[in-house]
Scaffold this active site. Structure first.
Site, PDB file in Angstrom:
ATOM      1  N   LYS A  68       0.831  -1.219   0.000  1.00 42.99           N
ATOM      2  CA  LYS A  68       0.000   0.000   0.000  1.00 42.99           C
ATOM      3  C   LYS A  68       0.864   1.269   0.000  1.00 42.99           C
ATOM      4  O   LYS A  68       0.631   2.187  -0.759  1.00 42.99           O
ATOM      5  CB  LYS A  68      -0.929   0.038   1.228  1.00 42.99           C
ATOM      6  CG  LYS A  68      -1.926  -1.101   1.297  1.00 42.99           C
ATOM      7  CD  LYS A  68      -2.897  -0.918   2.437  1.00 42.99           C
ATOM      8  CE  LYS A  68      -2.266  -0.963   3.817  1.00 42.99           C
ATOM      9  NZ  LYS A  68      -1.650  -2.245   4.179  1.00 42.99           N
ATOM     10  N   ARG A  76      -9.464   0.861   8.815  1.00 42.93           N
ATOM     11  CA  ARG A  76      -9.017  -0.512   9.042  1.00 42.93           C
ATOM     12  C   ARG A  76     -10.065  -1.347   9.753  1.00 42.93           C
ATOM     13  O   ARG A  76      -9.819  -2.503  10.060  1.00 42.93           O
ATOM     14  CB  ARG A  76      -7.748  -0.496   9.886  1.00 42.93           C
ATOM     15  CG  ARG A  76      -6.502  -0.950   9.115  1.00 42.93           C
ATOM     16  CD  ARG A  76      -5.348  -0.646   9.975  1.00 42.93           C
ATOM     17  NE  ARG A  76      -4.173  -1.420   9.790  1.00 42.93           N
ATOM     18  CZ  ARG A  76      -3.048  -0.914   9.272  1.00 42.93           C
ATOM     19  NH1 ARG A  76      -3.027   0.304   8.797  1.00 42.93           N
ATOM     20  NH2 ARG A  76      -1.966  -1.643   9.245  1.00 42.93           N
ATOM     21  N   ARG A 113      11.517  -6.890   4.887  1.00 42.73           N
ATOM     22  CA  ARG A 113      11.313  -5.451   4.673  1.00 42.73           C
ATOM     23  C   ARG A 113      12.250  -4.601   5.519  1.00 42.73           C
ATOM     24  O   ARG A 113      12.362  -4.791   6.729  1.00 42.73           O
ATOM     25  CB  ARG A 113       9.863  -5.091   5.011  1.00 42.73           C
ATOM     26  CG  ARG A 113       9.595  -3.593   4.910  1.00 42.73           C
ATOM     27  CD  ARG A 113       8.144  -3.281   4.782  1.00 42.73           C
ATOM     28  NE  ARG A 113       7.413  -3.439   6.028  1.00 42.73           N
ATOM     29  CZ  ARG A 113       6.118  -3.184   6.155  1.00 42.73           C
ATOM     30  NH1 ARG A 113       5.415  -2.801   5.109  1.00 42.73           N
ATOM     31  NH2 ARG A 113       5.522  -3.350   7.311  1.00 42.73           N
ATOM     32  N   ARG A 148      11.325  -2.686  10.979  1.00 41.09           N
ATOM     33  CA  ARG A 148      10.307  -2.266  11.957  1.00 41.09           C
ATOM     34  C   ARG A 148      10.177  -3.307  13.058  1.00 41.09           C
ATOM     35  O   ARG A 148      10.185  -4.499  12.795  1.00 41.09           O
ATOM     36  CB  ARG A 148       8.961  -2.092  11.246  1.00 41.09           C
ATOM     37  CG  ARG A 148       8.847  -0.776  10.523  1.00 41.09           C
ATOM     38  CD  ARG A 148       7.610  -0.677   9.675  1.00 41.09           C
ATOM     39  NE  ARG A 148       6.404  -1.204  10.283  1.00 41.09           N
ATOM     40  CZ  ARG A 148       5.207  -1.143   9.707  1.00 41.09           C
ATOM     41  NH1 ARG A 148       5.065  -0.582   8.523  1.00 41.09           N
ATOM     42  NH2 ARG A 148       4.148  -1.642  10.302  1.00 41.09           N
ATOM     43  N   ARG A 191      -0.739  -9.306  13.155  1.00 40.64           N
ATOM     44  CA  ARG A 191      -1.235  -8.236  12.271  1.00 40.64           C
ATOM     45  C   ARG A 191      -2.080  -8.830  11.146  1.00 40.64           C
ATOM     46  O   ARG A 191      -3.085  -8.244  10.746  1.00 40.64           O
ATOM     47  CB  ARG A 191      -0.057  -7.430  11.717  1.00 40.64           C
ATOM     48  CG  ARG A 191       0.554  -6.518  12.785  1.00 40.64           C
ATOM     49  CD  ARG A 191       1.964  -6.112  12.448  1.00 40.64           C
ATOM     50  NE  ARG A 191       2.056  -5.329  11.246  1.00 40.64           N
ATOM     51  CZ  ARG A 191       3.139  -5.308  10.456  1.00 40.64           C
ATOM     52  NH1 ARG A 191       4.197  -6.030  10.757  1.00 40.64           N
ATOM     53  NH2 ARG A 191       3.147  -4.562   9.396  1.00 40.64           N
TER      54      ARG A 191
HETATM   55  P1  AMP Z   1       1.097   0.070   9.224  1.00 42.95           P
HETATM   56  O1  AMP Z   1       2.313   0.927   9.096  1.00 42.95           O
HETATM   57  O2  AMP Z   1      -0.017   0.540   8.335  1.00 42.95           O
HETATM   58  O3  AMP Z   1       1.393  -1.389   9.067  1.00 42.95           O
HETATM   59  O4  AMP Z   1       0.565   0.280  10.725  1.00 42.95           O
HETATM   60  C1  AMP Z   1       1.370  -0.027  11.841  1.00 42.95           C
HETATM   61  C2  AMP Z   1       0.514  -0.096  13.093  1.00 42.95           C
HETATM   62  O5  AMP Z   1      -0.092   1.188  13.337  1.00 42.95           O
HETATM   63  C3  AMP Z   1      -0.656  -1.059  13.043  1.00 42.95           C
HETATM   64  O6  AMP Z   1      -0.280  -2.396  13.346  1.00 42.95           O
HETATM   65  C4  AMP Z   1      -1.577  -0.465  14.112  1.00 42.95           C
HETATM   66  O7  AMP Z   1      -1.099  -0.747  15.419  1.00 42.95           O
HETATM   67  C5  AMP Z   1      -1.397   1.031  13.870  1.00 42.95           C
HETATM   68  N1  AMP Z   1      -2.378   1.540  12.872  1.00 42.95           N
HETATM   69  C6  AMP Z   1      -2.095   2.025  11.627  1.00 42.95           C
HETATM   70  N2  AMP Z   1      -3.224   2.422  11.008  1.00 42.95           N
HETATM   71  C7  AMP Z   1      -4.242   2.159  11.858  1.00 42.95           C
HETATM   72  C8  AMP Z   1      -5.656   2.325  11.795  1.00 42.95           C
HETATM   73  N3  AMP Z   1      -6.280   2.822  10.705  1.00 42.95           N
HETATM   74  N4  AMP Z   1      -6.389   1.951  12.881  1.00 42.95           N
HETATM   75  C9  AMP Z   1      -5.804   1.467  13.989  1.00 42.95           C
HETATM   76  N5  AMP Z   1      -4.477   1.261  14.108  1.00 42.95           N
HETATM   77  C10 AMP Z   1      -3.698   1.608  13.063  1.00 42.95           C
END
Ligand code: AMP
Length: 216
Positions: free
Chosen positions: A13, A88, A127, A160, A171
């Site tokens: 994404k 989400r 990654r 990360r 996740r």
């Molecule tokens: P990402 O970088 O998109 O993989 O997000 C990393 C982490 O941020 C996720 O595992 C959640 O803990 C938090 N997070 C990101 N976007 C959201 C969202 N829309 N709603 C809730 N938690 C989020």
């Protein structure tokens, strides 16, 4: 133009959002990046979200929705936005639709980037991300200290903390239970564009751009 990028962790994404945002002159908002920056700053928001992120759980909707709506009201978002990683869950999607209805705005398209689970796990495990410009790299094996350097900005590459196997599995579980119902939510309202997310990065970007042009 308001576009949502939907897909599992590792679907690409973020990578695709930056290519597509550039093509259409849009701003890309990645909720995960915003939360990570807050954690790094160690501010109030960072303190609140840290624990959820470490576990690979979703940050509560009241925190997330407010942060995104604030961001969307900034002047640089006037010409349109790609939302990467938001919504989400159903509550977030409904809150966004409700807020946009009041502001007479619309989510034009939802790009669902589809990738098989084994490929997602492979991608997340390999990654590396630049600490400064957030550019992602896909690398097999380990890197020497000298190799941990972003080719775009010279920043430090890191893995990360939530890209370890145990958290990746959590996740993905959260994605399949809480996020994937959004595919039907947006398909039912005629906004879903489904794109095959496997293959070469530039090829996938082309598929997305063409699909968005066809729909416009
Ligand atoms: P990402 O970088 O998109 O993989 O997000 C990393 C982490 O941020 C996720 O595992 C959640 O803990 C938090 N997070 C990101 N976007 C959201 C969202 N829309 N709603 C809730 N938690 C989020």
């Amino acid at each position: 133009m308001y576009i949502i990028f939907l897909g599992a962790p590792g679907a690409g994404k973020g990578t695709q959002a930056s290519g597509v945002a550039e093509e259409f002159g849009l701003v890309s908002i990645a909720t995960g990046d915003l939360f990570r920056q807050a954690v790094e700053r160690g501010d109030d928001l960072g303190e609140k979200v840290k624990e959820y992120m470490e576990k690979g759980a979703l940050v509560p909707n009241e925190i997330t929705v407010q942060m995104v709506l604030n961001k969307l009201s900034a002047p640089e978002c006037r010409n349109g936005v790609i939302l990467d990683g938001f919504p989400r869950n159903l509550g977030q999607a409904e809150a966004l639709d409700e807020a946009f209805k009041k502001q007479q705005k619309n989510i034009d398209s939802v790009v669902y980037i589809k990738v098989e689970e084994t490929e997602l796990i492979r991608r997340l495990g390999g990654r590396w991300v630049c600490r400064s410009c957030q550019s992602p790299y896909s690398i097999e094996g380990t890197l020497t200290e000298e190799q941990k350097k972003c080719s775009k900005c010279g920043g430090e590459l890191y893995q990360r903390p939530d890209d370890n196997l145990e958290t990746i599995k959590n996740r993905l579980k959260v994605y399949f239970t809480e996020t994937s119902p959004l595919i039907e939510y947006y398909r039912d309202s005629g906004r879903l564009i489904e794109v095959d997310g496997e293959g070469e990065v530039g090829e996938i970007t082309k598929r997305i751009i063409e699909a968005l042009r066809r729909k416009a």
